[in-house]
Design a protein around this motif. Structure first.
Motif, PDB file in Angstrom:
ATOM      1  N   VAL A  48      -9.682   8.376  -6.050  1.00 24.14           N
ATOM      2  CA  VAL A  48     -10.006   8.418  -4.617  1.00 24.14           C
ATOM      3  C   VAL A  48      -9.184   9.410  -3.824  1.00 24.14           C
ATOM      4  O   VAL A  48      -9.562   9.776  -2.703  1.00 24.14           O
ATOM      5  CB  VAL A  48      -9.831   7.017  -3.978  1.00 24.14           C
ATOM      6  CG1 VAL A  48     -10.797   6.017  -4.581  1.00 24.14           C
ATOM      7  CG2 VAL A  48      -8.395   6.515  -4.110  1.00 24.14           C
ATOM      8  N   SER A  49      -8.078   9.865  -4.360  1.00 25.22           N
ATOM      9  CA  SER A  49      -7.154  10.669  -3.559  1.00 25.22           C
ATOM     10  C   SER A  49      -6.765  11.923  -4.323  1.00 25.22           C
ATOM     11  O   SER A  49      -6.364  11.857  -5.490  1.00 25.22           O
ATOM     12  CB  SER A  49      -5.903   9.848  -3.226  1.00 25.22           C
ATOM     13  OG  SER A  49      -5.082  10.524  -2.305  1.00 25.22           O
ATOM     14  N   VAL A 109       0.841  -1.205   0.000  1.00 25.83           N
ATOM     15  CA  VAL A 109       0.000   0.000   0.000  1.00 25.83           C
ATOM     16  C   VAL A 109       0.876   1.255   0.000  1.00 25.83           C
ATOM     17  O   VAL A 109       0.636   2.205  -0.759  1.00 25.83           O
ATOM     18  CB  VAL A 109      -0.956   0.001   1.206  1.00 25.83           C
ATOM     19  CG1 VAL A 109      -1.633   1.369   1.352  1.00 25.83           C
ATOM     20  CG2 VAL A 109      -2.009  -1.086   1.064  1.00 25.83           C
ATOM     21  N   LEU A 110       1.904   1.252   0.820  1.00 29.41           N
ATOM     22  CA  LEU A 110       2.803   2.405   0.867  1.00 29.41           C
ATOM     23  C   LEU A 110       3.559   2.576  -0.443  1.00 29.41           C
ATOM     24  O   LEU A 110       3.677   3.693  -0.970  1.00 29.41           O
ATOM     25  CB  LEU A 110       3.784   2.257   2.029  1.00 29.41           C
ATOM     26  CG  LEU A 110       3.166   2.346   3.428  1.00 29.41           C
ATOM     27  CD1 LEU A 110       4.192   1.970   4.487  1.00 29.41           C
ATOM     28  CD2 LEU A 110       2.622   3.750   3.693  1.00 29.41           C
ATOM     29  N   LEU A 111       4.065   1.468  -0.991  1.00 27.82           N
ATOM     30  CA  LEU A 111       4.792   1.552  -2.268  1.00 27.82           C
ATOM     31  C   LEU A 111       3.880   2.012  -3.396  1.00 27.82           C
ATOM     32  O   LEU A 111       4.362   2.543  -4.405  1.00 27.82           O
ATOM     33  CB  LEU A 111       5.410   0.197  -2.606  1.00 27.82           C
ATOM     34  CG  LEU A 111       6.600  -0.232  -1.735  1.00 27.82           C
ATOM     35  CD1 LEU A 111       7.027  -1.656  -2.082  1.00 27.82           C
ATOM     36  CD2 LEU A 111       7.780   0.732  -1.907  1.00 27.82           C
ATOM     37  N   LEU A 140       2.344  -1.941 -10.322  1.00 28.21           N
ATOM     38  CA  LEU A 140       0.948  -1.544 -10.406  1.00 28.21           C
ATOM     39  C   LEU A 140       0.812  -0.186 -11.090  1.00 28.21           C
ATOM     40  O   LEU A 140       1.668   0.695 -10.936  1.00 28.21           O
ATOM     41  CB  LEU A 140       0.319  -1.485  -9.020  1.00 28.21           C
ATOM     42  CG  LEU A 140       0.245  -2.794  -8.233  1.00 28.21           C
ATOM     43  CD1 LEU A 140      -0.481  -2.567  -6.909  1.00 28.21           C
ATOM     44  CD2 LEU A 140      -0.461  -3.885  -9.039  1.00 28.21           C
ATOM     45  N   SER A 141      -0.274  -0.036 -11.832  1.00 25.66           N
ATOM     46  CA  SER A 141      -0.549   1.226 -12.514  1.00 25.66           C
ATOM     47  C   SER A 141      -1.396   2.135 -11.637  1.00 25.66           C
ATOM     48  O   SER A 141      -2.180   1.671 -10.813  1.00 25.66           O
ATOM     49  CB  SER A 141      -1.280   0.967 -13.839  1.00 25.66           C
ATOM     50  OG  SER A 141      -0.492   0.183 -14.713  1.00 25.66           O
ATOM     51  N   MET A 142      -1.228   3.429 -11.831  1.00 26.13           N
ATOM     52  CA  MET A 142      -2.040   4.434 -11.162  1.00 26.13           C
ATOM     53  C   MET A 142      -2.627   5.361 -12.217  1.00 26.13           C
ATOM     54  O   MET A 142      -1.916   5.795 -13.120  1.00 26.13           O
ATOM     55  CB  MET A 142      -1.204   5.246 -10.171  1.00 26.13           C
ATOM     56  CG  MET A 142      -1.968   6.375  -9.483  1.00 26.13           C
ATOM     57  SD  MET A 142      -0.873   7.407  -8.469  1.00 26.13           S
ATOM     58  CE  MET A 142      -0.518   6.267  -7.124  1.00 26.13           C
ATOM     59  N   ALA A 155      -6.254  11.136   0.870  1.00 24.59           N
ATOM     60  CA  ALA A 155      -6.755   9.775   1.073  1.00 24.59           C
ATOM     61  C   ALA A 155      -5.663   8.768   0.733  1.00 24.59           C
ATOM     62  O   ALA A 155      -4.847   9.009  -0.165  1.00 24.59           O
ATOM     63  CB  ALA A 155      -7.995   9.510   0.218  1.00 24.59           C
ATOM     64  N   VAL A 156      -5.673   7.659   1.457  1.00 24.41           N
ATOM     65  CA  VAL A 156      -4.770   6.560   1.142  1.00 24.41           C
ATOM     66  C   VAL A 156      -5.244   5.918  -0.164  1.00 24.41           C
ATOM     67  O   VAL A 156      -6.439   5.698  -0.372  1.00 24.41           O
ATOM     68  CB  VAL A 156      -4.745   5.522   2.278  1.00 24.41           C
ATOM     69  CG1 VAL A 156      -3.959   4.275   1.874  1.00 24.41           C
ATOM     70  CG2 VAL A 156      -4.155   6.146   3.543  1.00 24.41           C
ATOM     71  N   ILE A 157      -4.310   5.620  -1.044  1.00 27.66           N
ATOM     72  CA  ILE A 157      -4.625   5.040  -2.356  1.00 27.66           C
ATOM     73  C   ILE A 157      -4.519   3.519  -2.243  1.00 27.66           C
ATOM     74  O   ILE A 157      -3.421   2.967  -2.185  1.00 27.66           O
ATOM     75  CB  ILE A 157      -3.666   5.567  -3.438  1.00 27.66           C
ATOM     76  CG1 ILE A 157      -3.602   7.089  -3.402  1.00 27.66           C
ATOM     77  CG2 ILE A 157      -4.086   5.070  -4.815  1.00 27.66           C
ATOM     78  CD1 ILE A 157      -2.409   7.673  -4.142  1.00 27.66           C
TER      79      ILE A 157
END
Length: 481
Positions: free
Chosen positions: A166-167, A118-120, A151-153, A186-188
């Motif tokens: 969301v963030s 989650v942090l990464l 992972l993609s964002m 917000a946490v992603i």
């Protein structure tokens, strides 16, 4: 300090008055050395010391939860080094909301491996100011489980900067010695296939279709997978529907069309280009509930079934990967595969330009469940046709009909093994399939004229109205009757 320098200089001048010129110069030189030395000392005291990402986070009270999370995940050292990063830093309130939404009482309740990913997922390699970001996908430092795929964002800059829907970036562009911090509200969370479909407005028609179709496909694609999803964009759906309201499409048929865009497992664009071309299976089904085939060709981009090309590849999710495509991939007929696969270009020519009085395309495109479907087609390759002298139209028509069995979807699993399986062709003469095959053949085929050296070299290309098996020689019926 400056007043002290003035005082010292005045004292020096007063002392210098009774002295000769040489002594005056000596005292003046010493005084200047003292002043410069004091000035250097003062610079050392007030000099600005740049801070790393980790140090800036530790110095920011509203990021104390982030710091605690980084410490628990053993990532402080990483963000304290020389590698350049862009960090989207959630506030304390963001972490509180994240823990509550996921039923964690505290950070200590989050599994370390999950917390680490989650942090990464908030860390991008390289420096990106807010003005460097544009709407589209970027890769985070989090990885898909069991792979090295990042992972993609999805970044949306239509109004500020929004991440994965969301963030939002509240405080941008905090510069550190090893990168940039953007404080977010917000946490992603780690994105699934559904996450990326929902947050990209270009997939709104796909989301509507998934919600309308039978089978709870939104929940399916939010599951563990993994899936490879070929995601048609909004324009693709507009073209496919051609003015028909989505609500008018039967929900069972819609579900099968959508499942024809889903492959089990993770297939990257690199996997496809390495293979060049070939067949895989989708989660859609055809006759006998057999999974439909999908033909891919990378000779000019990445194209599926000859109708749909990849526009944006490799959107990586926790449970799979998405490739955005520019056309909806309809349920294929045996004609679809014959026209898409260049291996059959001579066969297509024989079925069309060389036999103009017979509409083979219309016949072989007949919807499943309508006579004479389903079909079992034995498709000769280009090399197979090159080995014969193509006869005139009436004879060629009978030869082509001899390659098709009507009313049966005979897959390799339906054959007698070992042994013979016999069925009449549309021309009238029997075709006999023998397992096991000789040499490199999967099976042997005996045609109506008694030739038994025809090899079946590929099997089970499953269409919506039949199945194709590939043969290395043209089958000839008994033309003496």
């Amino acid at each position: 300090m400056f007043n002290y320098f003035i005082f010292l200089l005045n004292k020096t001048i007063n002392i210098m008055k009774p002295l000769n010129a040489f002594k005056k110069l000596s005292f003046l030189f010493i005084a200047l050395l003292v002043i410069v030395s004091c000035s250097n000392d003062d610079d050392n005291v007030t000099e600005f010391v740049p801070e790393t990402i980790a140090e800036l986070a530790q110095a920011t009270p509203s990021l104390s939860n982030l710091v605690a999370a980084l410490q628990r995940a053993n990532l402080v050292t990483t963000l304290n080094g020389t590698q350049k990063f862009t960090v989207f830093a959630p506030t304390n309130n963001a972490f509180t909301a994240f823990l509550a939404a996921n039923n964690f009482a505290s950070l200590e309740d989050v599994p370390v491996d999950v917390l680490t990913q989650v942090l990464l997922n908030h860390v991008i390699v390289g420096e990106f100011a807010s003005t460097d970001l544009s709407t589209g996908y970027i890769s985070t430092s989090a990885t898909q489980a069991g792979t090295n795929l990042n992972l993609s964002m999805f970044v949306d800059t239509a109004s500020g900067v929004t991440l994965n829907g969301v963030s939002n970036v509240d405080t941008p562009n905090i510069n550190a010695t090893n990168g940039i911090i953007h404080i977010v509200d917000a946490v992603i969370g780690l994105p699934t296939v559904v996450t990326h479909a929902l947050v990209n407005s270009g997939f709104s028609s796909l989301v509507a279709a998934l919600s309308a179709a039978d089978g709870g496909l939104v929940d399916v694609l939010g599951g563990s997978g993994p899936f490879t999803v070929l995601a048609p964009d909004n324009n693709a759906f507009t073209d496919f529907l051609d003015g028909t309201p989505l609500a008018n499409v039967p929900t069972d048929a819609l579900a099968n069309i959508l499942l024809n865009h889903v492959i089990s497992g993770v297939v990257t664009s690199t996997n496809l280009t390495d293979d060049g071309s070939g067949y895989t299976n989708t989660l859609a089904t055809g006759p006998g509930m057999n999974n439909l085939s999908l033909y891919f060709n990378t000779s000019d981009g990445v194209k599926f079934n000859g109708v749909s090309s990849v526009a944006t590849p490799d959107v990586v999710c926790t449970n799979g990967i998405i490739h955005a495509i520019d056309a909806v991939i309809g349920i294929p007929t045996v004609v679809t595969f014959a026209t898409a696969d260049p291996t059959f270009s001579t066969l297509v020519s024989a079925l069309t330009t060389l036999t103009p009085t017979t509409d083979f395309v219309a016949t072989l495109s007949t919807a499943n469940g309508t006579d004479p479907t389903p079909f079992t087609v034995f498709a000769p390759t280009n090399d197979a046709f090159a080995a014969i002298t193509v006869p005139e139209e009436s004879t060629l028509t009978q030869v082509l009909l001899h390659h098709v069995i009507g009313g049966m979807n005979v897959t390799s699993g339906d054959l007698n093994n070992p042994g013979d399986t016999m069925a009449p062709s549309l021309e009238g003469d029997n075709l006999t399939i023998t397992l096991p095959g000789t040499g490199n053949n999967i099976a042997d085929l005996t045609d109506g004229s008694g030739n038994s050296d025809i090899g079946i070299i590929a099997v089970d290309v499953q269409a919506g109205n039949g199945v194709i098996h590939v043969i290395n020689k043209v089958a000839i019926p008994d033309l003496t009757n």
